[in-house]
Scaffold this motif. Structure first.
Motif, PDB file in Angstrom:
ATOM      1  N   TYR A 145     -40.091 -45.269 -70.146  1.00 25.12           N
ATOM      2  CA  TYR A 145     -38.836 -44.733 -69.602  1.00 25.12           C
ATOM      3  C   TYR A 145     -37.624 -45.422 -70.222  1.00 25.12           C
ATOM      4  O   TYR A 145     -36.505 -45.277 -69.738  1.00 25.12           O
ATOM      5  CB  TYR A 145     -38.814 -44.813 -68.069  1.00 25.12           C
ATOM      6  CG  TYR A 145     -38.881 -46.210 -67.501  1.00 25.12           C
ATOM      7  CD1 TYR A 145     -40.097 -46.841 -67.303  1.00 25.12           C
ATOM      8  CD2 TYR A 145     -37.715 -46.899 -67.172  1.00 25.12           C
ATOM      9  CE1 TYR A 145     -40.159 -48.124 -66.799  1.00 25.12           C
ATOM     10  CE2 TYR A 145     -37.762 -48.183 -66.653  1.00 25.12           C
ATOM     11  CZ  TYR A 145     -38.990 -48.791 -66.467  1.00 25.12           C
ATOM     12  OH  TYR A 145     -39.047 -50.067 -65.976  1.00 25.12           O
TER      13      TYR A 145
ATOM     14  N   PRO B 119     -38.091 -43.154 -64.201  1.00 27.44           N
ATOM     15  CA  PRO B 119     -39.477 -42.664 -64.324  1.00 27.44           C
ATOM     16  C   PRO B 119     -39.970 -41.949 -63.061  1.00 27.44           C
ATOM     17  O   PRO B 119     -41.036 -41.354 -63.076  1.00 27.44           O
ATOM     18  CB  PRO B 119     -40.274 -43.960 -64.557  1.00 27.44           C
ATOM     19  CG  PRO B 119     -39.455 -45.043 -63.929  1.00 27.44           C
ATOM     20  CD  PRO B 119     -38.022 -44.627 -64.074  1.00 27.44           C
TER      21      PRO B 119
ATOM     22  N   LEU C 216     -39.322 -37.834 -71.745  1.00 27.27           N
ATOM     23  CA  LEU C 216     -40.530 -38.514 -71.266  1.00 27.27           C
ATOM     24  C   LEU C 216     -41.260 -39.050 -72.481  1.00 27.27           C
ATOM     25  O   LEU C 216     -41.510 -38.310 -73.438  1.00 27.27           O
ATOM     26  CB  LEU C 216     -41.446 -37.518 -70.545  1.00 27.27           C
ATOM     27  CG  LEU C 216     -40.819 -36.735 -69.393  1.00 27.27           C
ATOM     28  CD1 LEU C 216     -41.702 -35.544 -69.032  1.00 27.27           C
ATOM     29  CD2 LEU C 216     -40.617 -37.649 -68.188  1.00 27.27           C
TER      30      LEU C 216
ATOM     31  N   LEU D 140     -45.839 -47.877 -66.085  1.00 24.25           N
ATOM     32  CA  LEU D 140     -44.465 -47.479 -66.406  1.00 24.25           C
ATOM     33  C   LEU D 140     -43.794 -48.635 -67.138  1.00 24.25           C
ATOM     34  O   LEU D 140     -43.671 -49.728 -66.602  1.00 24.25           O
ATOM     35  CB  LEU D 140     -43.688 -47.156 -65.126  1.00 24.25           C
ATOM     36  CG  LEU D 140     -44.375 -46.213 -64.132  1.00 24.25           C
ATOM     37  CD1 LEU D 140     -43.425 -45.881 -62.987  1.00 24.25           C
ATOM     38  CD2 LEU D 140     -44.816 -44.932 -64.821  1.00 24.25           C
TER      39      LEU D 140
ATOM     40  N   GLY E 261     -40.576 -36.992 -64.296  1.00 27.14           N
ATOM     41  CA  GLY E 261     -41.297 -38.264 -64.463  1.00 27.14           C
ATOM     42  C   GLY E 261     -42.584 -38.250 -63.652  1.00 27.14           C
ATOM     43  O   GLY E 261     -43.643 -38.687 -64.137  1.00 27.14           O
TER      44      GLY E 261
END
Ligand code: BES
Ligand code: ZN
Length: 443
Positions: free
Chosen positions: A181, A360, A404, A382, A365
């Motif tokens: 992210y 995220p 993404l 993440l 996300g």
């Protein structure tokens, strides 16, 4: 060999080195191969010429009731040198130990083709895609994407989309779903230091004339404090501090512990800004790196010479909310201030790209996390990334859309190094991931 691997081998055999003008024809051939692949899948495909290397775009038939997903990738690669360190030729792909070995295998041809083949598979299975798709592939990522931002500005309507997906980043450990992210930004510069009109005898003139190589070393040394922090005035002013939830989350990420960094890099010890782990230092803290330094005699044995010139190449990695242009000016001021007397300094500012971060936990996300969960065991990790993809923040600035980052690059993929490789398992998983991703993004 499977048809998928045959495609990848064909794609990898083009020496599409974007930085080297002598490979211009190879980039064009590679773009043409890509066009054929995409139009063969029934997509509307276009090639846009630029001053350097072509941009290839493709779309399916769009349905206004569906979401639109833009997928970006780059078909250019870094130079393969030093060639003598490769165990097999960089542009003659080979399979050994379950991995494909070639320049671009991971960065980015293998990951990019996984997107394409995921789409091809869904089209073969279902006859249509769950979303409208825009594929955008460039041949200039490794040289800072000079022609892509202008292309975005000229084709705002054509590129209208809800979300962007890219597989051109890291996977923290094998078989571990990883959602990026954030990316570091980049700012490059080069300095040339000149002294006497020609190389001099160091006995006859040493001591009476300043040495450009010494000046280069002094400038390089001035960039950091002994503890590893960057000494450029104002450098940290706009750095966004790490959030507590990120530090907590990252402490549990496998494959990026300090001992993993030691193992994968082969360094005798780790070193960096105090108070941060290696993952934090590379994902969320800015740096100033020397990429190359030279000048003077480099051959066998000794030569008592006082060189006429020396050079240093720098790249700074930036994090939100640092601005590359501001930081480059700070670097220039720093270099001018710290240049020792008796030499001439020329600073040339190079290409740059902004840092990027998004949420995220947004709806898209979360969809990406579901796709990762459907493809890999366990919860997705993440993370932010230490590397840069300069166009990603430009996507946000120009198209107003988030990206993404679904990474398939392992730490030992040796991207930008000799013996780049991509496990067949990551290639296969990437194809499945991209099928799942489009399904989830459609919801
Ligand atoms: N794919 C990489 C960036 C990357 C790799 C991000 C692994 C995160 C994890 C990309 O192709 C790349 O190498 N970018 C260059 C950009 C530069 C030349 C402008 C970089 O980061 O050095
Ligand atoms: Zn790269």
């Amino acid at each position: 060999m499977t048809p998928e691997l045959e495609d990848l081998f064909a794609f990898l055999s083009f020496p599409s080195v974007s930085t080297d003008p002598k490979h211009k024809g190879d980039l064009e051939d590679c773009a043409r191969w890509l066009m054929q692949k995409l139009s063969g899948m029934g997509l509307h495909t276009l090639c846009h010429e630029t001053e350097r290397h072509p941009i290839v775009v493709a779309k399916n038939e769009h349905d206004p009731s569906k979401k639109t997903v833009l997928i970006y990738g780059h078909y250019d690669v870094q130079p393969a040198d030093p060639l003598n360190l490769w165990h097999s030729p960089p542009f003659a792909p080979e399979i050994r130990d379950g991995k494909i070995w070639a320049r671009g295998a991971t960065d980015n041809k293998g990951q990019m083709l996984a997107h394409i083949l995921g789409i091809e598979k869904t089209l073969a299975e279902k006859g249509e895609l769950p979303v409208n798709i825009i594929l955008l592939f460039e041949g200039e990522e490794e040289i800072g994407s000079p022609n892509l931002a202008p292309f975005l500005k000229q084709h705002l309507d054509y590129l209208k989309c809800d979300i962007i997906a890219i597989s051109d980043t890291g996977m923290v450990a094998p078989n571990t779903g990883t959602l990026g992210y954030g990316l570091r930004g980049i700012a490059c510069a080069e300095v040339k230091i000149t002294g006497p009109a020609r190389d001099l005898h160091s006995g006859l003139f040493g001591g009476a004339v300043a040495n450009p190589a010494t000046a280069a070393a002094q400038l390089v040394a001035s960039l950091h404090l002994p503890d590893g922090t960057v000494a450029i005035e104002g450098f940290y002013d706009d750095v966004r501090p790490l959030e507590a939830w990120e530090r907590e989350m990252w402490a549990k990420v496998p494959g990026v512990k300090d001992e993993d960094f030691l193992k994968v890099t082969g360094s005798p010890a780790l070193f960096g800004e105090p108070g941060y782990s290696s993952a934090e230092r590379t994902w969320a803290r800015p740096t100033a790196e020397v990429n190359g330094i030279g000048g003077g005699y480099q051959g066998e044995g000794s030569k008592t010479v006082l060189p006429a010139e020396a050079f240093v190449k720098f790249s700074l990695r930036l994090v939100p909310d640092q601005d590359p242009q501001t930081v480059l000016k700070q670097l220039q001021t720093h270099l001018e201030k710290h240049c020792p007397p008796g030499v001439k300094l020329e600073v040339e500012l190079g290409h740059d790209g902004k840092p990027y971060a998004c949420d995220p936990h947004s709806d898209f996300g979360k969809a990406a996390q579901r796709a990762l969960k459907a493809t890999f065991p366990g919860e997705p990790m993440l993370i932010r990334e230490g590397g840069s993809i300069p166009i990603v923040q430009a996507f946000q600035d120009i198209l107003g859309v988030d990206t993404l980052l679904l990474g398939l690059a392992l730490a030992d993929a040796q991207i930008h190094s000799p013996n780049e490789n991509f496990p067949i398992a990551n290639f296969d998983a990437g194809i499945k991931l991209n099928q799942a991703l489009l399904e989830e993004l459609a919801k």
